[in-house]
Scaffold this motif. Structure first.
Motif, mmCIF file in Angstrom:
data_model
loop_
_atom_site.group_PDB
_atom_site.id
_atom_site.type_symbol
_atom_site.label_atom_id
_atom_site.label_comp_id
_atom_site.label_asym_id
_atom_site.label_seq_id
_atom_site.Cartn_x
_atom_site.Cartn_y
_atom_site.Cartn_z
ATOM 1 N N GLU A 71 -8.566 1.790 -2.870
ATOM 2 C CA GLU A 71 -9.211 2.943 -2.246
ATOM 3 C C GLU A 71 -8.192 3.913 -1.668
ATOM 4 O O GLU A 71 -8.346 5.129 -1.789
ATOM 5 N N VAL A 72 -7.156 3.367 -1.057
ATOM 6 C CA VAL A 72 -6.113 4.236 -0.524
ATOM 7 C C VAL A 72 -5.422 4.982 -1.661
ATOM 8 O O VAL A 72 -5.174 6.188 -1.583
ATOM 9 N N ARG A 99 -8.877 -2.617 -0.979
ATOM 10 C CA ARG A 99 -8.453 -1.623 0.013
ATOM 11 C C ARG A 99 -7.328 -0.781 -0.552
ATOM 12 O O ARG A 99 -7.335 0.452 -0.449
ATOM 13 N N HIS A 100 -6.367 -1.432 -1.166
ATOM 14 C CA HIS A 100 -5.261 -0.682 -1.756
ATOM 15 C C HIS A 100 -5.772 0.299 -2.804
ATOM 16 O O HIS A 100 -5.303 1.433 -2.885
ATOM 17 N N THR A 145 1.107 4.373 -2.909
ATOM 18 C CA THR A 145 0.729 5.764 -2.671
ATOM 19 C C THR A 145 1.950 6.679 -2.798
ATOM 20 O O THR A 145 1.837 7.795 -3.298
ATOM 21 N N GLU A 187 0.829 -1.201 0.000
ATOM 22 C CA GLU A 187 0.000 0.000 0.000
ATOM 23 C C GLU A 187 0.866 1.255 0.000
ATOM 24 O O GLU A 187 0.655 2.190 -0.780
#
Lengths: 192, 192
Positions: free
Chosen positions: B132-133, B129-130, B74, B70
């Motif tokens: 969304e981050v 989840r990744h 980002t 993650e």
DNA sequence: TTCGAAAAACTAACCGTTAGTTCTACGGTT
DNA sequence: AACCGTAGAACTAACGGTTAGTTTTTCGAA
């Protein structure tokens, strides 16, 4: 070799429907986590094993029309007019599905789904399965000259469009925008 | 208010590592399904509850470096040179991640994951989840004038690119192709 | 050294899910 | 109409992941 008009199958389908209806009612009344499989089975007057003979998991009770979803998507690809472009056909069907989910009295159900990690996870896997089936349908028709990777990618994008539209504040606007992106992506794979 | 140089946290981290190492070893020796949580706990000489204090689920034992993944994604967005284009930066990082997964001795682990429905499902949720981050990071930088929907869509596409590349026969070629599509999709959202 | 708090342990269950088995009811055949 | 063969349903009993509640140990700070 009589055609499947049997009473048996009607009874089976009725029992399946009764289980699903009972489950959904209990879930909405008391909350998904607060209702156990044994509660649903008791209320529907069936054995726990019978319930699992009709549904592969607790979460499947909520996503009863899973199969429809998949069929409608693939048919949008396979049943369209010859030489009709792929992306608009997909867009039309996804739009119908989004409308179906955001309209009428579906609010409480989706609220329940969004509140339950287990249900969200289950829906995710479902949609990935749908993406793979859709990918197969697209590949079957465009594989040469389009690559398998391109077809699989577009299938994933289409499913993502559905999900993102459902979550967006203005679902139809979001769908329009996402499908513009998908159209561009599909064009980019057009062979020279 | 001493800085976190504590011996406690080192011990905790060591125990966490020991649990993960033990679990992975047992899983590869006997198969994921054949090894129970109680087996892992016994072999690592900890209580079952301790294991669950370090990892939220059995599957998490396999995806130990989840957080790294993650962060790297980002950072690829936030730490790039000013005015450097988004998509190539993403492409570079995803390529590195794919190489990391397809290279060296990672084969048996991914074979285990692909063979276990539970592990596949868990990885799917992880990746969402990744996405969304990553979407949040992209939105933070491009939200005006790009729409939130466009940013979220691109994030999903990037994660899909990773997954599809990992599964493809020729991962790097697949990644190239998918990112051409992503580039086109991103261009299509450029405001007039 | 002592005290407070965090970590770890133990117990005991809950819940979804499945294997194994038996019972029942329906459908096709004679 | 009586008769099987089969598929659906039921019951029992467990397995395995997960958690709540409680107690014991261990470490850092005063």
């Amino acid at each position: 070799m009589t055609v499947p008009t049997g009473r048996r199958e009607r009874k089976k389908a009725a029992k399946r429907q009764k289980i699903a209806d009972t489950a959904l009612r209990l879930f909405l009344e008391r909350g998904y986590d607060a209702v156990g499989i044994r509660d649903v089975a008791a209320e529907a007057d069936v054995a726990v094993t019978t319930l699992f003979a009709h549904f592969p998991a607790k979460e499947a009770l909520v996503f009863e029309q899973d199969a429809d979803f998949e069929q409608r998507l693939t048919r949008a690809v396979t049943d369209r007019a010859p030489d009709a472009p792929l992306i608009p056909a997909l867009r039309r069907e996804v739009l119908a599905l989004v409308r179906h989910c955001t309209g009428d009295g579906a609010g409480p159900i989706w609220h329940m789904i969004d509140s339950s990690p287990a249900l969200r996870k289950y829906e995710e896997s479902m949609q990935l399965r749908h993406a793979e089936v859709l990918a197969a349908a697209i590949e079957a028709e465009f594989a040469p000259p389009r690559t398998a990777t391109a077809c699989r990618t577009i299938a994933r994008f289409a499913i993502a469009a559905y999900t993102l539209a459902r979550e967006a504040a203005e679902p139809e606007a979001a769908l329009d925008e996402t499908f513009q992106m998908i159209e561009a992506a599909w064009e980019a794979t057009r062979p020279a």
